[in-house]
Design an enzyme around this catalytic site. Sequence first.
Site, PDB file in Angstrom:
ATOM      1  N   SER A 147       1.168  -7.216  10.718  1.00 23.67           N
ATOM      2  CA  SER A 147       1.694  -8.117   9.706  1.00 23.67           C
ATOM      3  C   SER A 147       2.923  -8.849  10.222  1.00 23.67           C
ATOM      4  O   SER A 147       3.807  -8.250  10.841  1.00 23.67           O
ATOM      5  CB  SER A 147       2.052  -7.318   8.449  1.00 23.67           C
ATOM      6  OG  SER A 147       2.568  -8.142   7.454  1.00 23.67           O
TER       7      SER A 147
ATOM      8  N   LYS B 118      -1.115 -13.859  12.592  1.00 24.32           N
ATOM      9  CA  LYS B 118      -2.578 -13.730  12.695  1.00 24.32           C
ATOM     10  C   LYS B 118      -3.305 -14.729  11.798  1.00 24.32           C
ATOM     11  O   LYS B 118      -4.239 -15.411  12.229  1.00 24.32           O
ATOM     12  CB  LYS B 118      -2.946 -12.286  12.339  1.00 24.32           C
ATOM     13  CG  LYS B 118      -4.377 -11.880  12.529  1.00 24.32           C
ATOM     14  CD  LYS B 118      -4.528 -10.368  12.659  1.00 24.32           C
ATOM     15  CE  LYS B 118      -3.757  -9.571  11.648  1.00 24.32           C
ATOM     16  NZ  LYS B 118      -4.234  -9.621  10.271  1.00 24.32           N
ATOM     17  N   THR B 119      -2.878 -14.808  10.537  1.00 25.92           N
ATOM     18  CA  THR B 119      -3.521 -15.731   9.597  1.00 25.92           C
ATOM     19  C   THR B 119      -3.176 -17.176   9.922  1.00 25.92           C
ATOM     20  O   THR B 119      -4.044 -18.054   9.965  1.00 25.92           O
ATOM     21  CB  THR B 119      -3.096 -15.395   8.155  1.00 25.92           C
ATOM     22  OG1 THR B 119      -3.553 -14.086   7.831  1.00 25.92           O
ATOM     23  CG2 THR B 119      -3.693 -16.379   7.161  1.00 25.92           C
TER      24      THR B 119
ATOM     25  N   LYS C 266      -8.098  -2.523   1.852  1.00 27.99           N
ATOM     26  CA  LYS C 266      -7.908  -1.715   3.058  1.00 27.99           C
ATOM     27  C   LYS C 266      -8.650  -0.380   2.985  1.00 27.99           C
ATOM     28  O   LYS C 266      -8.950   0.224   4.017  1.00 27.99           O
ATOM     29  CB  LYS C 266      -6.415  -1.488   3.298  1.00 27.99           C
ATOM     30  CG  LYS C 266      -5.677  -2.743   3.748  1.00 27.99           C
ATOM     31  CD  LYS C 266      -6.291  -3.344   5.006  1.00 27.99           C
ATOM     32  CE  LYS C 266      -5.465  -4.508   5.531  1.00 27.99           C
ATOM     33  NZ  LYS C 266      -6.120  -5.171   6.703  1.00 27.99           N
TER      34      LYS C 266
ATOM     35  N   HIS D 176      -9.076  -5.084  13.363  1.00 27.79           N
ATOM     36  CA  HIS D 176      -8.049  -5.676  12.507  1.00 27.79           C
ATOM     37  C   HIS D 176      -7.602  -6.967  13.188  1.00 27.79           C
ATOM     38  O   HIS D 176      -6.617  -6.993  13.931  1.00 27.79           O
ATOM     39  CB  HIS D 176      -6.881  -4.703  12.339  1.00 27.79           C
ATOM     40  CG  HIS D 176      -5.895  -5.141  11.314  1.00 27.79           C
ATOM     41  ND1 HIS D 176      -4.556  -4.850  11.396  1.00 27.79           N
ATOM     42  CD2 HIS D 176      -6.045  -5.850  10.172  1.00 27.79           C
ATOM     43  CE1 HIS D 176      -3.916  -5.357  10.347  1.00 27.79           C
ATOM     44  NE2 HIS D 176      -4.803  -5.965   9.606  1.00 27.79           N
TER      45      HIS D 176
ATOM     46  N   ASP E 108      -8.648 -11.577   8.819  1.00 25.66           N
ATOM     47  CA  ASP E 108      -8.052 -10.242   8.868  1.00 25.66           C
ATOM     48  C   ASP E 108      -8.948  -9.119   9.389  1.00 25.66           C
ATOM     49  O   ASP E 108      -8.483  -8.279  10.132  1.00 25.66           O
ATOM     50  CB  ASP E 108      -7.559  -9.865   7.460  1.00 25.66           C
ATOM     51  CG  ASP E 108      -6.632  -8.669   7.459  1.00 25.66           C
ATOM     52  OD1 ASP E 108      -5.788  -8.574   8.374  1.00 25.66           O
ATOM     53  OD2 ASP E 108      -6.740  -7.836   6.555  1.00 25.66           O
TER      54      ASP E 108
ATOM     55  N   ARG F 127       0.825  -1.204   0.000  1.00 30.67           N
ATOM     56  CA  ARG F 127       0.000   0.000   0.000  1.00 30.67           C
ATOM     57  C   ARG F 127       0.867   1.265   0.000  1.00 30.67           C
ATOM     58  O   ARG F 127       2.048   1.221   0.318  1.00 30.67           O
ATOM     59  CB  ARG F 127      -0.907   0.005   1.233  1.00 30.67           C
ATOM     60  CG  ARG F 127      -2.000  -1.049   1.217  1.00 30.67           C
ATOM     61  CD  ARG F 127      -2.826  -0.975   2.503  1.00 30.67           C
ATOM     62  NE  ARG F 127      -2.006  -1.176   3.684  1.00 30.67           N
ATOM     63  CZ  ARG F 127      -1.564  -0.206   4.465  1.00 30.67           C
ATOM     64  NH1 ARG F 127      -1.874   1.056   4.213  1.00 30.67           N
ATOM     65  NH2 ARG F 127      -0.803  -0.478   5.518  1.00 30.67           N
TER      66      ARG F 127
ATOM     67  N   ARG G 264       2.010 -12.356  -1.616  1.00 25.15           N
ATOM     68  CA  ARG G 264       0.723 -12.689  -1.003  1.00 25.15           C
ATOM     69  C   ARG G 264      -0.138 -13.526  -1.930  1.00 25.15           C
ATOM     70  O   ARG G 264       0.126 -13.637  -3.122  1.00 25.15           O
ATOM     71  CB  ARG G 264      -0.044 -11.413  -0.620  1.00 25.15           C
ATOM     72  CG  ARG G 264       0.528 -10.688   0.578  1.00 25.15           C
ATOM     73  CD  ARG G 264      -0.351  -9.533   1.017  1.00 25.15           C
ATOM     74  NE  ARG G 264       0.160  -8.876   2.189  1.00 25.15           N
ATOM     75  CZ  ARG G 264      -0.178  -9.162   3.448  1.00 25.15           C
ATOM     76  NH1 ARG G 264      -1.063 -10.121   3.677  1.00 25.15           N
ATOM     77  NH2 ARG G 264       0.332  -8.506   4.460  1.00 25.15           N
TER      78      ARG G 264
END
Length: 527
Positions: A233, A237-238, A196, A215, A252, A54, A316
């Site tokens: 990141s 988390k994933t 996002k 988030h 997410d 981003r 990704r």
Amino acid sequence: MKLEELEALGLKDIGNVFHNLSYDELIQHELKNGEVKQTNKGATAVDTGIFTGRSPKDKYFVDRDPSNKYIAWGDVNKKVSSKIFDELLVVAQEQLSSTDLYVTDVFCGSSIASKRSVRFVSEIAWQSHFVKNMFIRPTEPELEVFKSDFVVLNACKAVNDKWKEHGLNSEVFVLFDVENNIAIIGGTWYGGEMKKGIFSMMNYWLPLEGKLPMHCSANVGDDGDTALFFGLSGTGKTTLSTDPHRALIGDDEHGWDNHGVFNFEGGCYAKVINLDGKSEPEIYGAIKKDALLENVVMYGDGEVDYEDGSKTENTRVSYPIEHIANHEPGLNGGHPKNIIFLTADAFGVLPPVSKLTKEQAMYYFLSGYTAKVAGTERGITEPVATFSACFGEAFLPLHPTVYAKLLGEKIDEHGVNVYLVNTGWTGGVYGVGKRMSIKNTRACINAILDGSIQNSEFNVTKTFRLQVPKTLGDINPDILNPRNAWADKDLFDKTRDDLADMFIANYKKYQDENHTDYAPYGPVVGS
């Protein structure tokens, strides 16, 4: 669709309109247009150009009533005048006129009481594919009566030649007009701007309705116990929410309203750098037909080299959540039983698992700590502390304390347990110590989720004053208290206090008469 709907957006001389194409149709267009290549597993792979992440410095909100009274203006949320927005809207409209268009209609939010309808317009097929993966796909009857609450015009091929005159950051622009329910994107092809961008809007809309956007990832057990995993990141988390023994709600972005927790999205967006089928079989197995890889290195035979980060470390994949066999079909769960804050502490100071009081939870939520290590960004050669309020400050249009207050109220109302889990380093800083093993981290997570951690005796650490279990299953007790894992105890003490000073300095911005001060529940050097 009716051309009048696109013409109402200021688009002219429109060519073919490819509206809500199926996956098969989108992939055919992508291949025909030369936008993607196909892997030997059936997934498609795209390069997003010079932007492989981003562009937060190019994101602006229009300075307009009444949203300007709610938005927390500053480095995260920057103003752009309505005049400049209107000029760049024309730039976007001209780029998307006299050409073929891909239009995709989706929902953001699986809660009937809280969802938003979003229409994306682009001239790139793979961007429609990305949107189709990442958001909730309406049924055919829902599409027949679909009416958008918000529109995104993705004119990625356009640039702002007048950016210096406008006083903006670069020729890239990602602009949001809250009152007119429209966003425009130019100069960057990166798909994450769309994902996002809508997350930012949900972070604006929902708190004004008393609902908490988050988030975080979420899953649910067989007994209906919902767990939330917050983290920046690279914290896991994933990976940690994708559990073969628990149904994945989402990886997410979620909301928490009066009915419980609900996913904003209909897909997952996982990092794939160094992806290993043995350690992350669910994610690895999800990379098949309809999945869309970004910026990976692929050989002539279609084999992907997940270890190659030469294009970017931020490789990704997006895929529909249906690619995870054990997912929650309704994309929602009840009010959570456990909340887990994930951090990758590269200083080797924080324990692998700590039980937090409600007040400590508020402090660590507002701190949103992790650490960047060498290789994640250019110029980083040693650990760098990173603080991102609510584990997602870049996406918070309102003041972080608004979200913290909502979280605290919900923790109280529903009696939620909160834990801090360090997936980072132990026995020394990055480069000296070693990364927490996934096995030990999983054991900590499992003990939280099955409740067995509640049976442990706890010690309180110095300085950070965290409650850590004396023993926990088969985990080496020396790892549970991080000081014991360091050979040089004096060096640990110094590193711990240095990190504590960073926390204290970061938190000062929340210490004023307008907000509850949770600093007394954070680290205290010398305690």
